[in-house]
Design a protein around this motif. Sequence first.
Motif, PDB file in Angstrom:
ATOM      1  N   ASP A 195      46.923  22.047  62.305  1.00 25.35           N
ATOM      2  CA  ASP A 195      47.259  22.973  63.664  1.00 25.35           C
ATOM      3  C   ASP A 195      48.508  24.309  62.347  1.00 25.35           C
ATOM      4  O   ASP A 195      49.373  23.306  62.166  1.00 25.35           O
ATOM      5  CB  ASP A 195      47.629  22.495  64.422  1.00 25.35           C
ATOM      6  N   VAL A 196      49.168  25.161  62.044  1.00 29.34           N
ATOM      7  CA  VAL A 196      49.482  25.351  61.410  1.00 29.34           C
ATOM      8  C   VAL A 196      50.497  27.153  62.168  1.00 29.34           C
ATOM      9  O   VAL A 196      49.703  27.492  63.152  1.00 29.34           O
ATOM     10  CB  VAL A 196      49.562  26.572  60.536  1.00 29.34           C
ATOM     11  N   TYR A 197      51.832  26.316  62.796  1.00 29.92           N
ATOM     12  CA  TYR A 197      52.569  27.236  63.273  1.00 29.92           C
ATOM     13  C   TYR A 197      53.323  28.327  62.175  1.00 29.92           C
ATOM     14  O   TYR A 197      54.446  27.480  61.852  1.00 29.92           O
ATOM     15  CB  TYR A 197      53.618  26.649  64.614  1.00 29.92           C
ATOM     16  N   VAL A 198      53.700  30.152  63.075  1.00 28.33           N
ATOM     17  CA  VAL A 198      54.107  30.915  61.980  1.00 28.33           C
ATOM     18  C   VAL A 198      54.669  31.632  63.228  1.00 28.33           C
ATOM     19  O   VAL A 198      54.881  31.657  63.525  1.00 28.33           O
ATOM     20  CB  VAL A 198      53.011  32.302  61.156  1.00 28.33           C
ATOM     21  N   ASP A 199      56.176  32.023  62.271  1.00 28.67           N
ATOM     22  CA  ASP A 199      57.051  33.108  62.776  1.00 28.67           C
ATOM     23  C   ASP A 199      56.469  34.157  62.668  1.00 28.67           C
ATOM     24  O   ASP A 199      56.529  35.067  61.440  1.00 28.67           O
ATOM     25  CB  ASP A 199      58.686  32.951  62.184  1.00 28.67           C
ATOM     26  N   ALA A 200      55.653  35.145  63.467  1.00 24.94           N
ATOM     27  CA  ALA A 200      55.464  36.264  63.404  1.00 24.94           C
ATOM     28  C   ALA A 200      56.792  36.963  62.679  1.00 24.94           C
ATOM     29  O   ALA A 200      56.107  38.080  62.294  1.00 24.94           O
ATOM     30  CB  ALA A 200      55.090  36.773  64.936  1.00 24.94           C
ATOM     31  N   GLY A 201      57.913  37.049  63.542  1.00 25.24           N
ATOM     32  CA  GLY A 201      58.814  38.161  62.599  1.00 25.24           C
ATOM     33  C   GLY A 201      58.530  38.168  60.775  1.00 25.24           C
ATOM     34  O   GLY A 201      59.399  39.105  60.297  1.00 25.24           O
ATOM     35  N   THR A 202      58.566  37.133  60.395  1.00 24.04           N
ATOM     36  CA  THR A 202      58.096  36.677  58.885  1.00 24.04           C
ATOM     37  C   THR A 202      57.115  36.657  58.427  1.00 24.04           C
ATOM     38  O   THR A 202      56.683  36.066  57.072  1.00 24.04           O
ATOM     39  CB  THR A 202      59.207  36.062  58.623  1.00 24.04           C
TER      40      THR A 202
END
Length: 104
Positions: free
Chosen positions: A55-62
């Motif tokens: 499960d990869v959690y990413v910062d939507a802003g970057t």
Amino acid sequence: IRENRVYLRGRKDTQIALANGEKVSVAMLEGKVKAMHESIRSVKLYVRDGQLTADVYVDAGTAGAEAAEWDSFYGALLEKCNASLPKYQRIAKWNVYDAARLLK
């Protein structure tokens, strides 16, 4: 407990034992995935249906792509990461989520 669900934090062991007896260093693999792009905030590895899953959690802003394209964008990064790993350490399945979903 939040909304009638129990959330456990942390991990008992730093390695995951696969069905074939091989052991995967969780910290090493999570670190490799996180290093693939600056927007990756967290990676959770586990075995589901006999396959190593992330499960990869990413910062939507970057993020390097719009949310609708995350699966293909981050999937390509994970495939590149997999190419540098032994077969038993390769991530077979992945899910990409907004880091805002992480527990605070």
